[in-house]
Design a protein around this motif. Sequence first.
Motif, PDB file in Angstrom:
ATOM      1  N   UNK A 240     -37.516 -38.022  43.827  1.00  0.00           N
ATOM      2  CA  UNK A 240     -36.835 -38.207  42.828  1.00  0.00           C
ATOM      3  C   UNK A 240     -35.100 -37.786  42.975  1.00  0.00           C
ATOM      4  N   UNK A 241     -35.019 -37.980  43.473  1.00  0.00           N
ATOM      5  CA  UNK A 241     -33.298 -37.215  44.046  1.00  0.00           C
ATOM      6  C   UNK A 241     -32.784 -38.036  44.826  1.00  0.00           C
ATOM      7  N   UNK A 242     -31.578 -38.445  44.606  1.00  0.00           N
ATOM      8  CA  UNK A 242     -30.010 -38.857  45.863  1.00  0.00           C
ATOM      9  C   UNK A 242     -29.996 -37.039  46.526  1.00  0.00           C
ATOM     10  N   UNK A 243     -29.445 -38.277  48.349  1.00  0.00           N
ATOM     11  CA  UNK A 243     -29.284 -37.713  49.062  1.00  0.00           C
ATOM     12  C   UNK A 243     -27.931 -37.663  49.659  1.00  0.00           C
ATOM     13  N   UNK A 244     -27.338 -37.144  49.773  1.00  0.00           N
ATOM     14  CA  UNK A 244     -26.312 -37.161  51.043  1.00  0.00           C
ATOM     15  C   UNK A 244     -25.860 -37.155  52.195  1.00  0.00           C
ATOM     16  N   UNK A 245     -25.306 -37.951  52.846  1.00  0.00           N
ATOM     17  CA  UNK A 245     -25.259 -38.048  54.657  1.00  0.00           C
ATOM     18  C   UNK A 245     -25.141 -37.064  55.282  1.00  0.00           C
ATOM     19  N   UNK A 246     -24.000 -35.399  54.330  1.00  0.00           N
ATOM     20  CA  UNK A 246     -24.706 -33.914  54.880  1.00  0.00           C
ATOM     21  C   UNK A 246     -26.065 -33.948  54.432  1.00  0.00           C
ATOM     22  N   UNK A 247     -26.228 -33.857  53.905  1.00  0.00           N
ATOM     23  CA  UNK A 247     -27.028 -33.011  53.247  1.00  0.00           C
ATOM     24  C   UNK A 247     -28.346 -33.789  54.020  1.00  0.00           C
ATOM     25  N   UNK A 248     -28.554 -34.748  53.944  1.00  0.00           N
ATOM     26  CA  UNK A 248     -29.527 -35.035  55.081  1.00  0.00           C
ATOM     27  C   UNK A 248     -29.153 -34.634  56.968  1.00  0.00           C
ATOM     28  N   UNK A 249     -28.399 -34.328  57.030  1.00  0.00           N
ATOM     29  CA  UNK A 249     -27.799 -34.292  58.496  1.00  0.00           C
ATOM     30  C   UNK A 249     -28.869 -32.540  58.649  1.00  0.00           C
ATOM     31  N   UNK A 250     -28.307 -31.970  57.399  1.00  0.00           N
ATOM     32  CA  UNK A 250     -28.347 -30.769  57.239  1.00  0.00           C
ATOM     33  C   UNK A 250     -30.092 -30.023  57.381  1.00  0.00           C
ATOM     34  N   UNK A 251     -31.437 -31.353  56.430  1.00  0.00           N
ATOM     35  CA  UNK A 251     -32.014 -31.436  56.393  1.00  0.00           C
ATOM     36  C   UNK A 251     -32.926 -31.796  57.628  1.00  0.00           C
ATOM     37  N   UNK A 252     -32.220 -32.417  58.407  1.00  0.00           N
ATOM     38  CA  UNK A 252     -33.259 -33.329  59.935  1.00  0.00           C
ATOM     39  C   UNK A 252     -32.645 -31.604  60.826  1.00  0.00           C
ATOM     40  N   UNK A 253     -31.136 -31.130  60.724  1.00  0.00           N
ATOM     41  CA  UNK A 253     -31.040 -29.572  61.750  1.00  0.00           C
ATOM     42  C   UNK A 253     -31.972 -28.830  61.711  1.00  0.00           C
TER      43      UNK A 253
END
Length: 63
Positions: free
Chosen positions: A26-39
């Motif tokens: 239910x939210x937008x993700x930024x490129x950096x945020x998604x990289x942090x999540x995967x890390x």
Amino acid sequence: MTVWYNFIRIHKTLRVTPAMEAGLTDRFFSDDEFVDIVDEWEASRKGSPGTLSVVLGLAKLTV
């Protein structure tokens, strides 16, 4: 490419991401945020298969 297309890119016709339209988030993700999540997810795996859904807070996305 799939992550960018489905979770990050806001589509003109939908005016949200496809993941938002499908009810996966239910939210937008930024490129950096998604990289942090995967890390964070990779660090927590410790060699065993896991689900990315726990980190993302999604119901059905598994890796």
